[in-house]
Design an enzyme around this catalytic site. Structure first.
Site, PDB file in Angstrom:
ATOM      1  N   LYS A  14       1.139  -0.512   1.012  1.00  0.00           N
ATOM      2  CA  LYS A  14       1.711   0.105  -0.184  1.00  0.00           C
ATOM      3  C   LYS A  14       1.812   1.561   0.105  1.00  0.00           C
ATOM      4  O   LYS A  14       1.077   2.402   0.344  1.00  0.00           O
ATOM      5  CB  LYS A  14       0.780  -0.236  -1.286  1.00  0.00           C
ATOM      6  N   ASP A  43      -9.256   1.718  12.381  1.00  0.00           N
ATOM      7  CA  ASP A  43      -7.803   2.635  12.588  1.00  0.00           C
ATOM      8  C   ASP A  43      -6.741   1.493  12.769  1.00  0.00           C
ATOM      9  O   ASP A  43      -6.772   0.450  13.301  1.00  0.00           O
ATOM     10  CB  ASP A  43      -7.952   3.351  13.943  1.00  0.00           C
ATOM     11  N   MET A  44      -5.912   1.588  11.695  1.00  0.00           N
ATOM     12  CA  MET A  44      -4.850   0.343  11.407  1.00  0.00           C
ATOM     13  C   MET A  44      -4.083   0.030  12.682  1.00  0.00           C
ATOM     14  O   MET A  44      -3.542  -0.753  12.685  1.00  0.00           O
ATOM     15  CB  MET A  44      -4.131   0.744  10.140  1.00  0.00           C
ATOM     16  N   GLY A  91      -4.797   1.044   4.487  1.00  0.00           N
ATOM     17  CA  GLY A  91      -4.552   2.126   4.153  1.00  0.00           C
ATOM     18  C   GLY A  91      -4.758   2.329   2.664  1.00  0.00           C
ATOM     19  O   GLY A  91      -4.060   3.140   1.892  1.00  0.00           O
ATOM     20  N   HIS A 135       6.602   4.217   4.801  1.00  0.00           N
ATOM     21  CA  HIS A 135       7.646   5.325   4.834  1.00  0.00           C
ATOM     22  C   HIS A 135       7.045   6.563   5.418  1.00  0.00           C
ATOM     23  O   HIS A 135       7.789   7.589   5.449  1.00  0.00           O
ATOM     24  CB  HIS A 135       8.074   5.563   3.405  1.00  0.00           C
TER      25      HIS A 135
END
Length: 369
Positions: A269, A255-256, A210, A273
């Site tokens: 990073k 796609d992670m 990302g 969250h």
């Protein structure tokens, strides 16, 4: 004799002190809006151009403001100086930069260096699009009808769409938001690679999951040429990266949640969250599959906020809680304390983790398979 103190009530002085504190909280928004005003006017840049200190008349001239505004600018500067953004020299009747306002000096005005230029972040976080949902928090909490109840967060109640849809359709806000994320990323990576290089010890390869347009990966690759860096992003993000800005970083479209490329370490990073626990666990499992064993140096490097990470610093904890409620209103995802992070890591099958609070209110968390 029956007195207020005998009945357990506070004294008049205590009541007035409590009222003064209440007023401070009620009008605290004025400080934030004055900060936004100062950045929009370009006051930090003007003071910097004028040699690091400037009087109100000098600022009026440098900013091309109408002369009748000088008394009002003096009042604005008095508040900002009291808040710590400037230092006032009574003898010279001038305002000088402080560490806070130096962070707001643009990189163009400052010259070379990555230790500032955070004005875009301040402007975006104080943008009406971000701030307006906070005006209707109570209504969102009370909402029970089908229309409002469907709004997952106050932002969606206020704007009818989520943050990403608004950023896509509102070009001015979208640019402001992207600039904010970019400048914050540059600033934090500057500190990380300069002062905390041990985070990248022993690595030959790293994938930034990302990682957007690759700013963080390029910073790592430049500082540590031995590390082969890559970025995993969605196809449309990868397609938008100019070939001239690759900087020796490999970009991988994907796609992670489905697959993470193999590497000694995975960097997350400000990613986790933004997701609930279930999706965090799902992503972390993909990361665990991508890295070698702990004995061979494998790890996931999480850069994120850990609530209460600096218990002795009440201001840091307050800032974390302010950020958490802002996130609650805008995207809904929670900021987590150490216990909540530990549960996510354990549920994803990791053996342990280490939290190092070296990035202000945020931390570096090394997670081991």
């Amino acid at each position: 004799m029956d007195t207020s103190r005998d009945r357990g009530l506070t004294t008049g002085d205590e009541l007035m002190q409590a009222q003064a504190e209440l007023w401070n909280h009620v009008f605290a928004y004025t400080r934030s809006m004055s900060l936004r005003c100062a950045v929009e006017l370009g006051i930090p840049d003007a003071v910097n151009r004028l040699g690091g200190a400037a009087s109100v008349p000098e600022l009026v001239a440098a900013l091309s403001l109408p002369l009748p505004r000088a008394p009002y600018l003096r009042r604005l500067m008095r508040l900002l100086a009291h808040a710590g953004f400037f230092v006032f020299d009574a003898a010279a009747a001038s305002y000088g930069l402080t560490p806070l306002s130096r962070l707001l000096v643009s990189t163009a005005t400052r010259g070379a260096g990555g230790q500032g230029g955070l004005s875009p972040f301040a402007l975006a976080m104080l943008h009406p699009v971000i701030v307006s949902p906070s005006m209707s928090l109570a209504s969102w909490f009370r909402a029970a009808d089908a229309v409002n109840a469907a709004a997952r967060v106050p932002f969606e109640s206020a704007h009818g769409r989520d943050l990403w849809a608004v950023a896509k359709d509102d070009r001015e806000f979208g640019v402001a938001f992207n600039d904010a994320m970019a400048c914050d990323g540059r600033f934090v990576m500057y500190v990380l690679v300069r002062d905390h290089s041990n985070v990248f010890r022993g690595l030959a390869s790293l994938v930034d999951v990302g990682g957007g347009s690759g700013g963080a990966a390029r910073a790592i690759a430049t500082a540590f040429p031995r590390i082969r860096c890559s970025v995993l992003e969605l196809p449309h993000v990868v397609a938008a990266v100019p070939t001239g800005e690759l900087g020796g970083v490999e970009f991988v479209a994907g796609d992670m949640f489905e697959h993470v490329p193999k590497a000694d370490a995975v960097l997350l990073k400000w990613i986790l969250h933004g997701w609930d626990d279930e999706n965090c666990v799902r992503l972390l499992r993909r990361c665990r599959e991508a890295i070698p064993s702990k004995e061979d140096g494998g790890r996931v490097i999480v850069m994120d906020l850990v609530v209460g990470s600096s218990p002795a610093d009440e201001k840091a904890t307050e800032t974390q809680l302010l950020w958490d409620v802002m996130m609650m209103g805008v995207v809904g995802s929670p900021e987590r304390d150490e216990r909540e992070w530990r549960k996510i890591f354990q549920d994803a099958g990791f053996s342990g983790h280490k939290i190092v609070a070296v990035l202000g209110i945020r931390s570096v968390i090394e997670v081991y398979p």
